[in-house]
Design an enzyme around this catalytic site. Structure first.
Site, PDB file in Angstrom:
ATOM      1  N   HIS A 126       0.825  -1.209   0.000  1.00 20.12           N
ATOM      2  CA  HIS A 126       0.000   0.000   0.000  1.00 20.12           C
ATOM      3  C   HIS A 126       0.860   1.261   0.000  1.00 20.12           C
ATOM      4  O   HIS A 126       0.652   2.169  -0.820  1.00 20.12           O
ATOM      5  CB  HIS A 126      -0.914  -0.013   1.228  1.00 20.12           C
ATOM      6  CG  HIS A 126      -1.848   1.143   1.301  1.00 20.12           C
ATOM      7  ND1 HIS A 126      -3.125   1.122   0.801  1.00 20.12           N
ATOM      8  CD2 HIS A 126      -1.683   2.398   1.827  1.00 20.12           C
ATOM      9  CE1 HIS A 126      -3.703   2.289   1.007  1.00 20.12           C
ATOM     10  NE2 HIS A 126      -2.853   3.088   1.643  1.00 20.12           N
ATOM     11  N   GLU A 127       1.818   1.318   0.909  1.00 20.22           N
ATOM     12  CA  GLU A 127       2.645   2.523   1.011  1.00 20.22           C
ATOM     13  C   GLU A 127       3.600   2.666  -0.173  1.00 20.22           C
ATOM     14  O   GLU A 127       3.924   3.785  -0.572  1.00 20.22           O
ATOM     15  CB  GLU A 127       3.421   2.518   2.327  1.00 20.22           C
ATOM     16  CG  GLU A 127       2.548   2.475   3.580  1.00 20.22           C
ATOM     17  CD  GLU A 127       1.506   3.576   3.637  1.00 20.22           C
ATOM     18  OE1 GLU A 127       1.711   4.627   3.004  1.00 20.22           O
ATOM     19  OE2 GLU A 127       0.480   3.377   4.305  1.00 20.22           O
ATOM     20  N   HIS A 130       1.804   4.684  -2.787  1.00 22.75           N
ATOM     21  CA  HIS A 130       1.912   6.128  -2.542  1.00 22.75           C
ATOM     22  C   HIS A 130       3.315   6.630  -2.871  1.00 22.75           C
ATOM     23  O   HIS A 130       3.475   7.670  -3.529  1.00 22.75           O
ATOM     24  CB  HIS A 130       1.604   6.435  -1.068  1.00 22.75           C
ATOM     25  CG  HIS A 130       0.184   6.221  -0.672  1.00 22.75           C
ATOM     26  ND1 HIS A 130      -0.877   6.743  -1.365  1.00 22.75           N
ATOM     27  CD2 HIS A 130      -0.352   5.550   0.397  1.00 22.75           C
ATOM     28  CE1 HIS A 130      -2.009   6.407  -0.769  1.00 22.75           C
ATOM     29  NE2 HIS A 130      -1.719   5.681   0.304  1.00 22.75           N
TER      30      HIS A 130
END
Length: 454
Positions: free
Chosen positions: A21-22, A25
């Site tokens: 997920h990170e 980003h």
């Protein structure tokens, strides 16, 4: 499954999902020219820290592993100190709204891409799954009223072909939550094809908690009973039965379950029985005479019964489900999309009261299932990982401040009115978001503990 296995599987699962997920980003932020100050897996006190790259980005593993974050250069961040003139164009808050939206969307998108990749890999490699054969439906369930029987193999659900039990589970579940009827095509043990309709209009909110299929009457058939350990000197040993034999028939009557065979044996003390047995791909005929014994158990009441002297069990027949590399792409995307839509529908039904909030799960349930699937095998664990990854992606897209979806709402307002929302609106939104997340977390933990204690 040990407690240690559950905890380790839970930490590995969270670690993978948070990092993916990170990284979404982080990667898009870098592509948009934003300077990244810190990439953290977990919150709180750092346990490990590295500094890498031209921007001297901190890579951190923190003590509380229930999330993570990517901290970007931002003029609104009072803790980052003064920003040099050269770095100002790289500040997140100075990026056009389109880039900020892309950066925020990248996290949930990465989780969904992970699920697609996992499903693609499983489809190509192939997975051993139970055949879609039904067990005996419980009395007064929709399956029993529809006339379904033990041994019926499901061929289609609403005209969609079925390859394994997981297909039945998924296709029926999607219609069950809407209480819509389900049309099945099944093949009987005698080869006959039968059409059946499951009337799900009477399902209650409680019926839809957890897995509703058993309450609908759809259970997995274990196949003909299989012989386990054979006692020395027993009637089973004298008849020539061996561990692993599958008993197909007794006296020309098909044996559809271990319970079915036990009942027949108990009622046949001192009576020779003709058994049709499958052993290593061959069908054999054996004669067994159950010994007459007295049942001293509380339920038996001392009555005389027949006993064979062998352990019996059911074990579903497995089939290998796999697809080609090209076909698997579309199937993986379709499965991820269907799961995403289904998750959103379930959330909507919980909000409107059509589904119970007991369906909401937290970290304890995730740890439990992570440990169980890891114990079963890599395919089961990866399927679970994909499911949780989709759930994480969907959760982060909800329009709740503090989540990615909340930021997207702010950017939508900015696009419509031409300027960002007022600072006081953002501040109160953040407080409200924290409150909602605390309530959801508390409810999920309550559900976890309720399941654990029950």
């Amino acid at each position: 499954m040990s407690f240690v296995t559950a905890v380790l599987a839970f930490l590995v699962t969270l670690g993978i999902l948070i990092v993916i997920h990170e990284l979404g980003h982080y990667w898009v932020a870098r592509k948009c020219g934003v300077k990244v100050l810190r990439f953290s897996v977990g919150f709180g006190r750092p346990l490990a820290r590295w500094v890498r790259g031209a921007d001297r980005t901190e890579w951190v593993v923190a003590a509380l592993p229930l999330g993570g974050y990517v901290r970007m250069l931002d003029e609104r961040d009072t803790d980052s100190g003064p920003i040099s003139a050269a770095d100002l164009p790289r500040a997140f808050n100075r990026q056009p709204v389109s880039k900020r939206i892309a950066i925020v969307l990248a996290g949930p998108a990465a989780n969904l891409l992970l699920a697609i990749g996992v499903y693609w890999g499983l489809n190509v490699a192939g997975v051993m799954e139970p055949r879609a054969v039904l067990g005996t439906p419980a009395i007064n369930t929709p399956a029993a009223r529809a006339g379904l029987q033990a041994g019926d193999q499901v061929m289609t659900v609403n005209d969609e072909p079925v390859r394994s039990w997981s297909d039945v589970n998924w296709l029926v579940l999607q219609r069950a939550v809407d209480r819509r009827n389900v049309d099945l095509t099944v093949t009987r043990l005698d080869g006959a094809t039968v059409e059946a309709t499951l009337d799900l209009g009477g399902l209650s909110t409680t019926d839809l908690e957890g897995n509703p299929l058993p309450r609908i009457g759809l259970t997995l058939w274990g196949g003909p009973p299989r012989i386990g350990r054979v006692s020395e000197g027993s009637a089973a040993e004298r008849a020539g039965l061996r561990t692993g034999d599958r008993v197909l028939e007794i006296g020309r009557t098909p044996m559809v379950s271990a319970r079915n065979m036990i009942d027949r044996i108990r009622a046949s003390a001192d009576q020779p029985l003709e058994l049709q047995v499958e052993r290593e791909g061959q069908t054999l005929t054996l004669i067994a005479t159950p010994a007459r014994v007295r049942d001293e158990s509380p339920a038996g009441g001392g009555q005389e019964i027949g006993r064979l002297g062998a352990e019996l069990g059911d074990r579903p027949e497995l089939v290998r489900v796999h697809y080609g590399p090209i076909e698997s792409v579309g199937l993986a995307v379709e499965r991820t999309w269907d799961m995403t839509v289904f998750s959103l529908r379930m959330l909507g039904k919980m909000i409107t009261g059509e589904a119970s909030w007991k369906n909401l799960s937290g970290p304890v349930t995730i740890a439990d299932y992570a440990g169980k699937t890891a114990t079963i095998g890599i395919a089961a664990y990866l399927s679970f990982l994909a499911l949780v990854s989709i759930s994480l992606g969907v959760l982060n897209l909800l329009p709740i401040p503090m989540l990615d979806g909340g930021h997207l709402v702010y950017y939508l307002v900015e696009i419509i009115k031409g300027s960002p929302p007022a600072d006081w609106i953002v501040e109160w939104g953040q407080r409200a978001g924290i409150g909602v997340l605390v309530l959801l977390t508390a409810l999920a933990l309550y559900n976890d503990l309720t399941r654990l204690l029950s």
